[in-house]
Design an enzyme around this catalytic site. Structure first.
Site, short mmCIF file in Angstrom:
data_model
loop_
_atom_site.label_atom_id
_atom_site.label_comp_id
_atom_site.label_asym_id
_atom_site.label_seq_id
_atom_site.Cartn_x
_atom_site.Cartn_y
_atom_site.Cartn_z
N LYS A 70 0.72 -0.97 -0.19
CA LYS A 70 -0.08 -0.04 0.12
C LYS A 70 0.78 1.16 -0.12
O LYS A 70 1.83 1.30 0.72
CB LYS A 70 -0.79 -0.07 1.08
CG LYS A 70 -1.95 1.38 1.30
CD LYS A 70 -2.81 0.99 2.45
CE LYS A 70 -3.76 1.85 2.78
NZ LYS A 70 -4.66 1.68 4.02
N SER A 144 -9.64 1.69 3.09
CA SER A 144 -8.59 2.58 2.02
C SER A 144 -7.72 1.67 1.41
O SER A 144 -7.03 2.20 0.33
CB SER A 144 -7.91 3.50 2.91
OG SER A 144 -6.90 3.08 3.87
N SER A 168 -9.72 -0.44 7.26
CA SER A 168 -9.26 -0.35 5.98
C SER A 168 -8.36 -1.58 5.51
O SER A 168 -8.16 -1.90 4.47
CB SER A 168 -7.95 0.59 5.80
OG SER A 168 -8.52 1.76 6.14
#
Length: 597
Positions: A70, A144, A168
């Protein structure tokens, strides 16, 4: 290699049919052809091959295995943007979690898209594009950690790193049919991670199955003295839940009109009830804690990261993110202390709740929305997605998001197990039981996953033998002592293959069942327990078994063959078929005038 698990990657390298360099050359094209919105920075073939070529030790646990990161987690030499180009910087060092994975032989393939500054649960709040759901691109992928989850779901990599502050690492797992491991806060170092809420942030793990998620956790879940928020693990931790754990489910569930999500949840409960005791609990304390995350001063932690940028270049931050962060500038120290006092009260109440059960069982989300719907109402719908996730880090809990099947419209929907800090291993152990009980496919690939491996300590050797029991020898039943007296150890609760029928034999004391394999159809999966017994005691155990029972070979639901109780067919002539009661425990409950378990 698309949709391969860690074991499959390792087997391919061990066989000599594939080398890391060959694998990266093949993977590079597939990555290049994948959905562009997945990636903020994608490495080219030469960069992948260079990493593979530098590997010299095939014994490394992740030798040559690719993974994605990420883009709020540092990878040396690659820009970290947090999905905000004006914020970007290029770190000289890997984040601790990335470093440990590379030291284990893993290969970084790129940095994945996310909701800007990890503020969102939708996967649409990024200037680099909206990450579509791999099952239906009209719908959310979840955020996210959207790109990290979808890269695993599509089978491009077997695992990826995300982060989780408010859900997330769990919401996108649910929306993409993969596993999301949200560890105990501080168990995995956050050094090298752009903070969202620094006191709450966790590095999370996405994988196709529980086995792989747990493998990655064990490699990176190490104390880091360079991280002020890293915590050393206690010397003793629970390694599993009870044979039939008590799971607490909410007594009141808001579905916000998503009837398909509600229907899938009810199917999940029906299946889970075969391997766990489900009890309703009052979860208002969880919802009260969840409200603190964005309605309380913790949003000020997010503001500390973006404050300079908001003053200097406010348009660099997406409007929806600005709307969330800017009010934090007006929060006071008094607000912070009041919220801390309230959280302490709620944490004490949550401890009382969790003491009543072995773990909580919750829908990961109360539904799923289209990307268009979220565009029209970004704040409300995003908030609703966090109904069952926002409180977890505030209350210092660990969580494991698991696939739970598919809705009528073909979209996946998962559930989450939640337990107190440092019970990560216990949740993972039950997660593997769930996979054996109701196997799921590898993300969105349509491929079947290999069945979970039993821990090496649980595998048979010349010194032990695994025995399946189905009735009076089950835990808590009258003859279970015959196993305990022979130093037998419970391995797991599972089911037979769906081709058996269960009978209550006539004139037996204590009551005993007869298990018959029915090859012609009409059978079912019968609950069983697997016990590991020293071989030296097996003969004396068999000597206690009266006719018409005996020990033969029995097939489990995930295709294994073990020794287990069988019955001579003639004995069922005057026996009662109890297959539909779903197990011996339920039959005994009916004898005692109790409802089935």
């Amino acid at each position: 290699m698309i949709g391969w698990t860690l074991r499959q990657w390792q087997a391919a390298y061990r066989s000599g049919d594939l080398t890391p360099v060959q694998a990266m050359k093949q993977l590079a094209q597939r990555l290049h052809d994948s959905e562009r919105a997945l990636w903020i920075h994608l490495l080219d073939e030469s960069s992948l091959v260079a990493q593979a070529d530098a590997l010299t030790d095939p014994s490394l646990p992740l030798y040559g295995i690719p993974f994605a990161v990420k883009d709020n987690i540092d990878v040396a030499g690659m820009p970290t943007t947090a999905a905000c180009p004006a914020f970007a910087y290029t770190p000289r060092e890997d984040a601790t979690a990335v470093r440990l994975l590379r030291e284990a032989g893993a290969i970084v393939v790129g940095k994945t898209n996310l909701d800007q500054f990890a503020t969102g649960l939708v996967g649409t709040r990024s200037p680099y594009g909206e990450v579509p759901n791999p099952f239906n691109d009209d719908y959310l992928s979840g955020g996210s950690s959207s790109g990290s989850a979808v890269s695993v779901s599509l089978g491009l990599v077997p695992f990826s790193l995300g982060t989780d502050t408010a859900g997330s690492g769990r919401v996108p797992a649910s929306f993409t049919n993969i596993v999301g491991l949200k560890p105990t806060r501080g168990a995995i170092s956050t050094k090298g991670v752009v903070p969202a809420c620094r006191t709450l942030d966790c590095v999370s793990v996405f994988a196709l199955n529980v086995e792989d998620a747990w493998t990655i956790y064990r490699l990176i879940g190490l104390f880091d003295s360079d991280d002020a928020f890293s915590r050393p693990a206690p010397s003793q931790q629970k390694t599993g839940l009870p044979t039939r754990p008590k799971l607490g489910i909410p007594n009141d569930l808001p579905w916000f009109g998503d009837h398909k999500a509600k229907a899938l949840w009810e199917q999940q409960l029906e299946s889970l009830s075969r391997i766990a005791e489900l009890v309703t609990v009052d979860t208002m304390v969880l919802q009260d804690a969840a409200a603190l995350l964005y309605q309380g001063p913790w949003v000020a932690e997010r503001f500390t990261v973006t404050e300079a940028l908001l003053h200097k270049e406010p348009d660099a931050v997406l409007p929806v993110i600005r709307d969330i962060l800017e009010p934090a500038a007006h929060l006071t120290a008094v607000d912070s202390f009041r919220a801390q006092y309230r959280l302490a009260e709620l944490k004490r109440q949550s401890e009382t709740l969790l003491a009543e059960v072995d773990a909580l069982l919750l829908p990961t989300t109360p539904g799923i929305y289209t990307r268009d719907a979220v565009r029209d109402d970004p704040i409300t719908l995003n908030s609703q997605l966090g109904t069952w996730t926002n409180f977890v880090n505030l209350l210092d809990l660990c969580a494991l998001a698991l696939p739970g099947g598919f809705r009528d419209d073909g979209l996946p929907g998962g559930f989450t197990l939640i337990a107190p800090a440092w019970q990560d291993h216990a949740l993972a152990e039950f997660g593997q039981r769930w996979q054996r009980h109701q196997p799921w496919q590898a993300g969105a690939t349509g491929q079947a996953l290999p069945p979970p491996e039993t821990d090496s300590a649980n595998e048979n050797s010349d010194d032990t033998i695994t025995v399946a029991v189905v009735g009076a020898h089950l835990t808590g039943m009258p003859l279970n002592s015959q196993l305990l007296e022979r130093d037998a150890v419970l391995l797991e609760a599972t089911h037979t293959a769906p081709c058996y029928r269960l009978y209550a034999l006539a004139n037996t004391t204590p009551p005993k069942p007869g298990l018959i394999r029915n090859e012609k159809g009409g059978g079912a999966s019968i609950p069983i327990e697997l016990w590991q017994m020293p071989t030296e005691y097996f003969g004396s155990f068999v000597g206690l078994i009266p006719a018409p029972l005996g020990i033969g070979s029995l097939e489990t639901v995930d295709g294994r063959w073990v020794k287990g109780f069988i019955c001579e067919p003639w004995a069922i002539n005057d026996a009662t078929d109890i297959t539909e009661l779903d197990g011996w425990r339920n039959y005994i409950a009916t004898l005692n005038n109790k409802p089935p378990l």
